[in-house]
Design an enzyme around this catalytic site. Structure first.
Site, PDB file in Angstrom:
ATOM      1  N   GLN A  97      -4.411  -0.871   9.833  1.00  0.00           N
ATOM      2  CA  GLN A  97      -4.336  -2.230   9.307  1.00  0.00           C
ATOM      3  C   GLN A  97      -4.904  -3.235  10.320  1.00  0.00           C
ATOM      4  O   GLN A  97      -4.497  -3.237  11.490  1.00  0.00           O
ATOM      5  CB  GLN A  97      -2.870  -2.565   8.965  1.00  0.00           C
ATOM      6  CG  GLN A  97      -2.680  -3.911   8.310  1.00  0.00           C
ATOM      7  CD  GLN A  97      -3.315  -4.006   6.919  1.00  0.00           C
ATOM      8  OE1 GLN A  97      -3.217  -3.091   6.120  1.00  0.00           O
ATOM      9  NE2 GLN A  97      -3.968  -5.119   6.643  1.00  0.00           N
TER      10      GLN A  97
ATOM     11  N   LYS B  16       0.837  -1.206   0.000  1.00  0.00           N
ATOM     12  CA  LYS B  16       0.000   0.000   0.000  1.00  0.00           C
ATOM     13  C   LYS B  16       0.870   1.252   0.000  1.00  0.00           C
ATOM     14  O   LYS B  16       0.605   2.201  -0.735  1.00  0.00           O
ATOM     15  CB  LYS B  16      -0.939  -0.001   1.221  1.00  0.00           C
ATOM     16  CG  LYS B  16      -2.064  -1.033   1.086  1.00  0.00           C
ATOM     17  CD  LYS B  16      -2.808  -1.246   2.402  1.00  0.00           C
ATOM     18  CE  LYS B  16      -3.822  -2.373   2.265  1.00  0.00           C
ATOM     19  NZ  LYS B  16      -4.466  -2.738   3.542  1.00  0.00           N
TER      20      LYS B  16
ATOM     21  N   ASP C 216     -10.967   3.239   4.264  1.00  0.00           N
ATOM     22  CA  ASP C 216     -11.341   1.816   4.254  1.00  0.00           C
ATOM     23  C   ASP C 216     -12.871   1.659   4.253  1.00  0.00           C
ATOM     24  O   ASP C 216     -13.387   0.564   3.998  1.00  0.00           O
ATOM     25  CB  ASP C 216     -10.763   1.102   5.477  1.00  0.00           C
ATOM     26  CG  ASP C 216      -9.554   0.252   5.134  1.00  0.00           C
ATOM     27  OD1 ASP C 216      -9.381  -0.066   3.948  1.00  0.00           O
ATOM     28  OD2 ASP C 216      -8.800  -0.094   6.063  1.00  0.00           O
TER      29      ASP C 216
END
Ligand code: NAD
Length: 291
Positions: free
Chosen positions: A99, A55, A122
């Protein structure tokens, strides 16, 4: 040798989306804005490290700013919440990604709730989850990627039968809502669903996100169906070699109209959509400033 299903190439679609995001980033530079993505990684989970590395590399490749926060596995909830608060208030940060999974001592839901919904790239914050059901908001990356792949080959979704296997908050449920929004007739299934093969066989669009290698056999797939295989499973084959496979027995799916490969299908779309969400969040921030 069995006929292979035509491949819906996620790498190519993701490359195209990434190029469009890079152009958007260049355009934002003219307004003095460099989209910034803050990635928070707690602990040393090997898979998470690989995802974060990818990422960060992709973020930089499109000209965005990547801000990494790596915290030890022993980090407590308050320390993490203070960090989230700081990145929420940082004007150079437009997107925040924590994460998952987080270590056991941390309440992941409380951390996700603390992220500013406008920076929640997200799409996991309850505000964005709610917006998804009425349209708008930041859409979770993997479901968004699934829809973009379907958009490559389906121009009119109305009335199509869509079956989603898996009802997780990050894939199954949001993808079902997005398909419903396109006026598909949607059936959501899960591990306790009875008669799953027959239900799957009715699908014009079959989205599989179960995390069960080879779950969907050839006779679960209607001839001419579009099959999106979200599953990523690491298996060891008969020769002792480890490789990634999806949730669909791809070698039995030759009668599908299209199938996404694993790897190279939904996976690359997920990262491209993260970049796209970050650019959108930066653009929305610019609009708020101008208003
Ligand atoms: P999850 O474990 O949170 O949810 C799995 C869902 O599938 C559950 O609702 C469960 O009831 C259902 N399920 C499990 N086994 C089943 C079975 N035998 N029959 C019917 N339903 C079954 O998983 P998740 O986070 O949604 O991920 C699903 C898969 O997608 C995993 O393989 C994961 O690695 C993969 N994934 C891929 C991406 C990507 O970028 N391509 C992103 C997220 C998840």
């Amino acid at each position: 040798m069995a006929r292979a299903a035509p491949i819906l190439d996620g790498r190519a679609v993701a490359a195209d989306l990434t190029a469009r995001v890079a152009a958007d980033v260049a355009d934002l530079a003219a307004w003095g804005v460099t989209p910034g993505l803050a990635v928070v990684l707690v602990g040393e989970d090997p898979a998470s490290q690989v995802y974060v590395r990818r990422k960060v590399a992709e973020t930089r490749r499109v000209g965005m700013r990547s801000i990494e926060h790596r915290l030890p596995a022993s980090t407590d909830q308050d320390t993490l919440l203070r960090l989230v608060d700081a990145v929420n208030r940082d004007p150079e940060v437009h997107g925040i990604l924590v994460q998952l999974p987080l270590p056991a001592q941390i309440d992941a839901a409380a951390v996700l709730d603390a992220i500013d919904p406008r920076k929640d790239v997200d799409g996991f914050h309850p505000v964005n989850v709610g917006r998804l059901s009425i349209g708008g908001g930041l859409i979770p990356c993997t479901p968004l990627g699934c829809m973009m792949l379907l958009d490559q080959i389906i121009s009119d979704f109305r009335g199509l039968n869509a079956v989603v296997i898996g009802k997780s908050n990050i894939v199954g449920k949001p993808v079902a809502l997005l398909l419903l929004d396109r006026e598909c007739t949607v059936t959501v299934t899960h591990i306790l669903t009875r008669g799953l093969p027959e239900i799957a066989r009715r699908a014009d669009i079959l989205v599989v996100a179960a995390g069960s290698p080879g779950l969907v056999r050839g006779d679960w797939i209607k001839p001419g169906a579009v099959v999106i295989d979200v599953g990523i499973n690491r298996i060891t084959d008969a020769n002792g070699k480890s490789r990634l496979v999806g949730d669909v027995a791809a070698d039995e799916a030759g009668h599908a109209a299209w199938l996404t490969p694993v790897p190279g299908g939904v996976g690359p779309m997920t990262i491209a959509c993260l970049l796209s969400n970050t650019a959108s969040a930066a653009r929305a921030g610019l609009r708020r400033q101008a208003a």
